[in-house]
Design a protein around this motif. Structure first.
Motif, short mmCIF file in Angstrom:
data_model
loop_
_atom_site.label_atom_id
_atom_site.label_comp_id
_atom_site.label_asym_id
_atom_site.label_seq_id
_atom_site.Cartn_x
_atom_site.Cartn_y
_atom_site.Cartn_z
N TYR A 1 3.27 9.25 4.13
CA TYR A 1 2.71 8.94 2.82
C TYR A 1 2.90 10.11 1.85
CZ TYR A 1 -0.58 7.45 -0.77
OH TYR A 1 -1.14 7.09 -1.96
N SER B 1 -0.33 3.41 -2.66
CA SER B 1 -1.44 3.38 -1.71
C SER B 1 -1.80 1.94 -1.35
CB SER B 1 -2.66 4.11 -2.28
OG SER B 1 -3.26 3.38 -3.34
N LEU B 2 -1.68 1.03 -2.32
CA LEU B 2 -1.95 -0.38 -2.03
C LEU B 2 -0.89 -0.96 -1.10
CD1 LEU B 2 -2.96 -1.57 -5.62
CD2 LEU B 2 -4.48 -1.22 -3.67
N GLN C 1 -4.17 -0.83 12.99
CA GLN C 1 -4.63 0.26 12.13
C GLN C 1 -5.22 -0.27 10.82
OE1 GLN C 1 -4.45 3.66 12.74
NE2 GLN C 1 -3.90 3.11 14.83
N ARG C 2 -4.92 -1.52 10.46
CA ARG C 2 -5.37 -2.03 9.18
C ARG C 2 -6.88 -2.17 9.15
NH1 ARG C 2 -0.85 -6.78 8.85
NH2 ARG C 2 0.89 -5.39 9.27
N GLY C 3 -7.43 -1.92 8.01
CA GLY C 3 -8.87 -2.02 7.87
C GLY C 3 -9.59 -0.73 8.20
N ARG D 1 -10.30 3.10 7.55
CA ARG D 1 -10.18 4.00 6.40
C ARG D 1 -9.72 5.36 6.86
NH1 ARG D 1 -11.75 1.98 1.88
NH2 ARG D 1 -11.70 4.05 0.94
N ARG E 1 0.71 -0.41 7.58
CA ARG E 1 0.10 0.09 8.81
C ARG E 1 0.37 -0.87 9.96
NH1 ARG E 1 -4.16 3.72 8.39
NH2 ARG E 1 -4.74 4.35 6.29
N ALA F 1 -4.70 5.42 2.16
CA ALA F 1 -4.61 4.00 1.83
C ALA F 1 -5.63 3.25 2.66
CB ALA F 1 -3.21 3.49 2.12
N GLY F 2 -6.46 2.50 2.06
CA GLY F 2 -7.45 1.77 2.84
C GLY F 2 -8.19 0.79 1.96
N THR G 1 -1.17 0.08 2.68
CA THR G 1 -2.13 -0.61 3.53
C THR G 1 -1.44 -1.67 4.37
OG1 THR G 1 -3.92 -0.23 1.95
CG2 THR G 1 -4.25 -1.99 3.56
#
Length: 199
Positions: free
Chosen positions: A89, A178-179, A189-191, A193, A185, A198-199, A182
């Protein structure tokens, strides 16, 4: 031993003046700014500009060469970072700043990826190589989607860079990136933070 002859002092001065005026013109009017105006502002004829920079892409490459070199070095440095997703990132944010330096540059770089005739193609390949090591590391760590290709990633970055110029204020590119990140991932890993901002 190199066969390239060093520039005469007057040629070097012209070269540097052209870069200064091109940087100013591209910052004000984008990469489609008139090269005739650049030459005029530098106090030289258009023939002198074309002797130094045979194409517009040659001129852009000269303006961005230091930034490309910095990005390549940064990628190597980030391979030692503790978090591979944060490292990727961070590199993308840096390259995003480069690719959105001038209005219209994002489109040029996106086109140059597939055009070996472009003077910018070699730099785009260099950036792909730099990114590929960071992508590979993050995928092997299981934190980045395994089906993502480097080419797709750079095109997503170019899209975020282009879109960022249409958002008010500074930081538009980083906000969009950053959007997007998300969704890049790995599914598990999603969701969560943290990491990669990015989260």
């Amino acid at each position: 031993m190199s066969d390239v002859k060093p520039m005469r002092a007057d040629a070097r001065r012209n070269y540097e003046r052209l870069l200064v005026e091109a940087r100013r013109a591209f910052a004000e009017r984008g990469v489609d700014a008139s090269l005739e105006d650049v030459a005029r502002s530098a106090g030289v004829g258009i023939g002198t500009l074309y002797r130094h920079f045979p194409t517009r892409d040659d001129l852009i490459e000269a303006l961005l060469r230091d930034r490309f070199d910095t990005q390549a070095a940064k990628a190597r440095e980030l391979l030692a970072a503790e978090d591979p997703l944060d490292a990727l990132y961070a590199w993308l944010v840096g390259f995003g700043a480069t690719s959105s330096s001038y209005r219209g540059l994002t489109e040029l770089l996106a086109d140059a990826i597939d055009d070996p005739r472009s003077r910018l193609h070699a730099s785009c390949e260099e950036m792909q190589t730099a990114a590929s090591h960071l992508v590979d590391r993050a995928q092997k760590a299981g934190v980045l989607r395994a089906d993502l290709t480097v080419r797709e990633l750079l095109l997503l970055l170019h899209g975020a860079s282009w879109g960022g110029t249409h958002l008010p204020g500074d930081g538009g590119t980083e906000r969009l990136l950053s959007l997007v990140f998300t969704g890049l991932r790995a599914s598990e890993q999603r969701g969560q933070r943290g990491g990669a901002r990015a989260g």
